[in-house]
Design a protein around this motif. Structure first.
Motif: not given
Ligand code: MG
Ligand code: ADP
Length: 291
Positions: A90, A133, A217-218
């Motif tokens: 991140t 996220q 991100d994810e």
């Molecule tokens: Mg992360």
């Protein structure tokens, strides 16, 4: 939609979506229209890289979160990034998007744009879209209104209230709706969508701005198996048209979408190759997959 909401939307979009400053054309001139589909200015990819990081370092209170990180991504590539929690994934995205300034190192978008010369809002405008996220769509607006909002630049309340889609923008919106599997939910309130659908909607909002590079991100965390499979399908359709950097823990998902996988550990690249290659790497097994 209330003026307050418009203002809030415009502010948020400045952060999440690449848009041109008010009245600014790609050639740097002025134009009266607003809300048009924005194609970010050309990025020089003659050296075969859309993104280039070299020897990047960041410390937080003496802790080295990013440690001599070097990495590059080719135009149209879908790069997967894996690594244990705290590896710096991140933080790497924070550096690329201007949220965190590195202590040292080189970060280029194409061959000519030094990202360290730009602020967070400018970097979004250059054509780098970022998906965090958690989904952050406007829950009380419809799917259509959320996508429409993504086209509105920071024009102030009055101009935004007068906003109407032109035919190119309508076509783009229809295309995005189809891409994100929400064509059947146009008038549905975003708050009533499933978690996965909200994630797709937010990706759709980024796509409305036609970013050159997308950082995700994810993206499948918390999704059902079916939603994860459809997200893999979505990413595969984006590959080639956009460059993508995808951070994920879900190995099944990575297996479906990946070409090259980069393994991050302790703030630098531990291994890189196909998923099979990195999964067979002893160092990777030790730090991550074998836990
Ligand atoms: Mg992360
Ligand atoms: P990942 O996304 O790979 O799980 P992060 O990039 O979130 O890892 O974090 C890398 C390391 O840097 C972690 O140890 C984290 O606690 C630390 N870190 C990240 N951001 C900050 C910050 N703003 N201040 C202090 N420490 C931070």
């Amino acid at each position: 939609m209330t003026p307050d909401l418009m203002e809030q939307g415009a502010q948020r979009l400045q952060k999440i979506a690449p848009v041109l400053p008010q009245g600014q054309t790609e050639s740097g001139g002025r134009e009266a229209g607003f809300g048009r589909v924005h194609t970010p200015g050309e990025v020089d990819i003659t050296h075969g890289r859309i993104l280039y990081l070299e020897d990047v370092n960041v410390s937080f209170d003496g802790f080295k979160a990013i440690n001599n990180l070097s990495l590059d991504i080719a135009p149209g590539e879908l790069r997967c990034i894996i690594g244990p929690n705290g590896a710096g994934k991140t933080t790497m995205m924070d550096i690329i998007t201007g949220k965190t300034r590195p202590d040292s190192g080189t970060v280029f978008f194409g061959s000519t744009i030094n990202l360290l010369d730009h602020r967070e809002a400018d970097i979004a405008q250059l054509g780098i879209g970022r998906k965090f996220q958690k989904p952050t769509v406007f829950e009380h607006l419809t799917v259509f209104e959320n996508l429409e909002l993504a086209l509105k630049t920071n024009k102030g309340v009055a101009a935004s209230m007068l906003f109407r889609l032109d035919s190119t923008q309508s076509d783009r919106l229809a295309e995005v709706l189809h891409t994100i599997h929400l064509a059947g939910s146009v008038t549905r309130q975003a708050g009533l969508l499933s978690h996965g659908q909200k994630q797709w909607l937010e990706i759709g909002m980024l796509l409305m701005q036609d970013p050159k590079l997308l950082l995700l991100d994810e993206p499948v965390a918390g999704m059902t198996d079916d939603e994860t499979a459809r997200t893999a399908e979505l990413f595969l359709t984006l590959k080639g048209k956009h460059s993508l950097m995808v951070v994920e823990h879900d190995m099944g998902f990575i297996r479906t979408i990946s070409d090259i996988v980069t393994v991050l550990c302790d703030g630098s690249v531990l291994a890189q190759g196909t998923l099979d290659q990195v999964q067979a790497d002893e160092r990777v097994i030790e730090v991550y997959l074998g836990r």
